[in-house]
Design a protein around this motif. Sequence first.
Motif, PDB file in Angstrom:
ATOM      1  N   ASP A  28      34.304  26.187  75.525  1.00 27.93           N
ATOM      2  CA  ASP A  28      34.223  25.577  73.965  1.00 27.93           C
ATOM      3  C   ASP A  28      32.851  25.302  73.522  1.00 27.93           C
ATOM      4  O   ASP A  28      32.175  24.504  73.551  1.00 27.93           O
ATOM      5  N   PRO A  29      32.301  26.752  73.005  1.00 28.80           N
ATOM      6  CA  PRO A  29      30.758  26.532  72.741  1.00 28.80           C
ATOM      7  C   PRO A  29      30.827  25.896  71.375  1.00 28.80           C
ATOM      8  O   PRO A  29      29.517  25.285  70.917  1.00 28.80           O
ATOM      9  N   GLU A  30      31.667  25.705  70.501  1.00 33.43           N
ATOM     10  CA  GLU A  30      31.622  24.990  69.350  1.00 33.43           C
ATOM     11  C   GLU A  30      31.311  23.578  69.566  1.00 33.43           C
ATOM     12  O   GLU A  30      30.535  22.912  68.776  1.00 33.43           O
ATOM     13  N   PRO A  36      26.548  31.090  72.885  1.00 30.40           N
ATOM     14  CA  PRO A  36      27.316  31.665  74.151  1.00 30.40           C
ATOM     15  C   PRO A  36      26.274  32.812  74.704  1.00 30.40           C
ATOM     16  O   PRO A  36      26.238  32.811  75.933  1.00 30.40           O
ATOM     17  N   LEU A  37      25.989  33.472  73.723  1.00 29.29           N
ATOM     18  CA  LEU A  37      24.983  34.726  74.449  1.00 29.29           C
ATOM     19  C   LEU A  37      23.562  33.878  75.047  1.00 29.29           C
ATOM     20  O   LEU A  37      23.267  34.510  76.142  1.00 29.29           O
TER      21      LEU A  37
END
Length: 137
Positions: A28-30, A36-37
Amino acid sequence: MKYKGKVDLWWWMVLITVNGLICWILIDPEKTNINPLFVIMILGICDIFMLHMTFKNYVLLSESSMNIVLGVFKMTIRYEEVLTVKKTKNPLSSMALSLDRLEIRSRKNIVFISVKNREEFINDLSSRNPKINIEIH
């Protein structure tokens, strides 16, 4: 003679934890507000470095010196420079992935290593320089 380095369970737990944390961020990068990269790049760098240390972990006793290798880190100690070798559980960071360590004190420095065949290693090392003070309790 080449002696394989010993790797303790705690080191594997560090590897799993690092990968778990990074995977948690990717799920859940938000929530974390991290690209994310960037996370994947950091994971790749950490894994390459840590896995390299895990699998390239040994001590090589050559003709005139002891060569200690832990991943990209390398150290050479000539036999005549070694003063003492003793068993220790000292947690100081060094060239060991196990707390079942040997402290090697030379004229120039102190290094902690861990090898799977510790007794054989100590016998081999002392045969190359009988003047080494071996402190085994």
